[in-house]
Design an enzyme around this catalytic site. Structure first.
Site, mmCIF file in Angstrom:
data_model
loop_
_atom_site.group_PDB
_atom_site.id
_atom_site.type_symbol
_atom_site.label_atom_id
_atom_site.label_comp_id
_atom_site.label_asym_id
_atom_site.label_seq_id
_atom_site.Cartn_x
_atom_site.Cartn_y
_atom_site.Cartn_z
ATOM 1 C CB CYS A 116 12.447 8.862 12.063
ATOM 2 S SG CYS A 116 10.762 8.372 11.423
ATOM 3 C CG PHE A 138 8.533 0.606 7.048
ATOM 4 C CD1 PHE A 138 7.257 0.730 7.656
ATOM 5 C CD2 PHE A 138 9.327 -0.464 7.872
ATOM 6 C CE1 PHE A 138 6.640 0.053 8.618
ATOM 7 C CE2 PHE A 138 8.839 -1.162 8.983
ATOM 8 C CZ PHE A 138 7.390 -0.987 9.427
ATOM 9 C CG ASP A 182 5.102 2.105 1.890
ATOM 10 O OD1 ASP A 182 6.332 2.660 2.199
ATOM 11 O OD2 ASP A 182 4.088 2.646 2.100
ATOM 12 N NE ARG A 235 18.545 8.659 -0.622
ATOM 13 C CZ ARG A 235 17.703 9.237 0.105
ATOM 14 N NH1 ARG A 235 16.609 8.438 0.634
ATOM 15 N NH2 ARG A 235 17.801 10.576 0.319
HETATM 16 N N1 SAH Z 1 12.711 4.525 3.650
HETATM 17 C C1 SAH Z 1 12.128 5.529 2.784
HETATM 18 C C2 SAH Z 1 10.937 6.109 3.689
HETATM 19 C C3 SAH Z 1 10.220 5.583 4.523
HETATM 20 S S1 SAH Z 1 8.559 6.417 5.184
HETATM 21 C C4 SAH Z 1 13.011 6.219 1.923
HETATM 22 O O1 SAH Z 1 14.102 6.439 2.525
HETATM 23 O O2 SAH Z 1 12.424 6.814 1.130
HETATM 24 C C5 SAH Z 1 7.862 5.512 6.076
HETATM 25 C C6 SAH Z 1 6.730 4.658 5.215
HETATM 26 O O3 SAH Z 1 6.328 3.555 5.640
HETATM 27 C C7 SAH Z 1 5.663 5.276 4.165
HETATM 28 O O4 SAH Z 1 6.243 5.314 2.989
HETATM 29 C C8 SAH Z 1 4.584 4.511 4.908
HETATM 30 O O5 SAH Z 1 3.654 4.468 3.661
HETATM 31 C C9 SAH Z 1 5.014 3.278 5.130
HETATM 32 N N2 SAH Z 1 4.357 2.479 6.005
HETATM 33 C C10 SAH Z 1 3.725 3.068 7.251
HETATM 34 N N3 SAH Z 1 3.115 2.231 7.933
HETATM 35 C C11 SAH Z 1 3.397 0.923 7.342
HETATM 36 C C12 SAH Z 1 3.252 -0.493 7.519
HETATM 37 N N4 SAH Z 1 2.539 -0.996 8.586
HETATM 38 N N5 SAH Z 1 3.528 -1.426 6.772
HETATM 39 C C13 SAH Z 1 4.083 -0.946 5.435
HETATM 40 N N6 SAH Z 1 4.280 0.432 5.196
HETATM 41 C C14 SAH Z 1 4.209 1.209 6.207
#
Ligand code: SAH
Length: 388
Positions: free
Chosen positions: A332, A223, A245, A207
């Site tokens: 991850c 995501f 998301d 970040r």
């Molecule tokens: N980058 C974020 C964390 C991501 S966690 C941060 O730093 O706060 C992964 C996220 O992907 C979750 O919020 C989940 O809801 C979302 N997700 C999972 N599969 C997905 C998809 N196919 N399309 C969009 N979002 C998705």
């Protein structure tokens, strides 16, 4: 003695302080109640340490102490060392949220503890750790004196341990969401229905990087969860940061995070959409795409399918990013190591027919230590890529 005895050729991992004991490595298993702590011996009778065992789990045992140290003393010491390790990492006036216990990374398999301001959030993955919870909670509560303690053990992996998901307020007043500070930036962390323990602390350093590198760019944060990368990009001078998301609740909190940081409605759009479909839309003009998907490989047998997912989403990003542009891509899944992830990104670049160069490598933040004896604790890996 009521002890687990390992096979003669299968004790190397535990001798090398790896925490996991697979059933295939065990010669003799005594009578025991699942979740109990047992001594672990080599075939020659050496005491290798103590671990908690569960016949129902694919990982039969998880070590909590090595050598002759009594297990309870070792657990106490692991907690003290975990707290000592984080001492002085952050200026509390700027950052008041961090991971206090990172499972095997801190010698405590099955346990994650995050601190959000004065709220402690626990996640317990195993039956053996469930039994150790009261002891650890006492130690943490005495040291931290939190306002509230919340457990968010809604992990699918618990079913393998014979445990149900569990979410509860363990102490203090109920908290639905808590305001934290990270590098001086405020965020809301949802505790009523958020994911994991509520906030992806492991991305703290990335970040910071995004904040420093986003000036003048049009950012697509896929995501996005609660939008922390979008907030950082905008505070760093991005022209725009759009967030995608599937979780409408996460995006609602993302909008609240925008408001909390004084970012107006024109700062970025929020799309409740599947990233795989969204990236097929042609009308994108972003020159910085962030890809931070959830762990596609939750078990070893998922790795092939997971790599296909990573490849597809990276290929789509390479095809869609406005060149010359940047893609910051993560995995991850601890079953997909950095070498494999790089191969997947290579394949994606090749299929997209784009020139892709690695500028930087990213990893989990420093309060998520990687145990050198237990490399599975290194789960988050990322590449900053230049695409032209
Ligand atoms: N980058 C974020 C964390 C991501 S966690 C941060 O730093 O706060 C992964 C996220 O992907 C979750 O919020 C989940 O809801 C979302 N997700 C999972 N599969 C997905 C998809 N196919 N399309 C969009 N979002 C998705």
């Amino acid at each position: 003695m009521n002890a687990v005895v390992l096979k003669p050729s299968r004790d190397k991992a535990v001798r090398n302080r790896h925490h996991w004991v697979f059933s295939g490595a065990i010669r003799d298993l005594p009578e025991f109640e699942n979740g109990a702590i047992l001594p672990v011996l080599s075939a020659g009778g050496d005491l290798l340490g103590h671990g908690y065992f569960n016949r129902a789990s694919s990982i039969a045992g998880r070590m909590v102490s090595f050598g002759g140290e009594p297990p309870e003393a070792a657990v106490r010491r692991s907690v003290e060392r975990a707290l000592a390790l984080r001492t002085g990492f952050f200026d509390p006036a700027l950052t008041n949220a961090c991971r206090l216990i990172n499972a095997e990374g801190d010698g405590l398999p099955g346990l994650v503890v995050d601190l959000y301001g004065d709220v402690l959030v626990l996640q317990v993955a195993t039956l053996g750790m469930e039994r150790l919870k009261p002891l650890i909670l006492d130690l943490l509560t005495a040291a931290i004196k939190p306002r509230s303690v919340v457990e968010r053990s809604d992990l699918p992996a618990r079913s393998e341990e014979g445990l149900e998901g569990f979410e509860a307020l363990l102490a203090g007043e109920p908290v639905e969401k808590v305001r934290i500070l990270e590098a001086g930036i405020p965020y809301w962390v949802g505790l009523a229905q958020g994911q994991k323990t509520g906030f992806y602390l492991d991305q703290r350093e990335s970040r910071k990087f995004v904040r420093e590198f986003a000036a003048g760019r049009r950012v697509l944060n896929t995501f996005s969860y609660t939008g922390s990368f979008s907030v950082c990009a905008l505070l760093g001078g991005a022209v725009r940061a759009d967030s995608v998301d599937t979780s409408a609740a996460a995006l609602e909190l993302a909008q609240e995070n925008f408001e909390l940081n004084g970012l107006g409605a024109d700062a970025g759009l929020f799309f409740t959409a599947d990233v795989f479909e969204f990236l097929r839309e042609p009308a994108l003009d972003h020159d910085f795409i962030i890809l931070d998907p959830p762990a596609f490989a939750k078990k070893k047998t998922d790795v092939v399918a997971a790599c296909r997912g990573y490849k597809d989403v990276n290929r789509l990003a390479f095809q869609r990013v406005r060149a010359p542009g940047l893609v910051l891509t993560f995995s991850c899944s601890h079953f997909v190591d950095e070498v494999l992830f790089q191969q997947v990104v290579f394949q994606a670049a090749h299929e997209a027919g784009r020139r892709v160069r690695i500028l930087q490598k990213h990893r989990q933040a420093l309060d998520h230590p990687v145990n050198i004896y237990h490399p599975e604790t290194a789960y988050l890996k990322g590449f900053l890529l230049y695409v032209d």
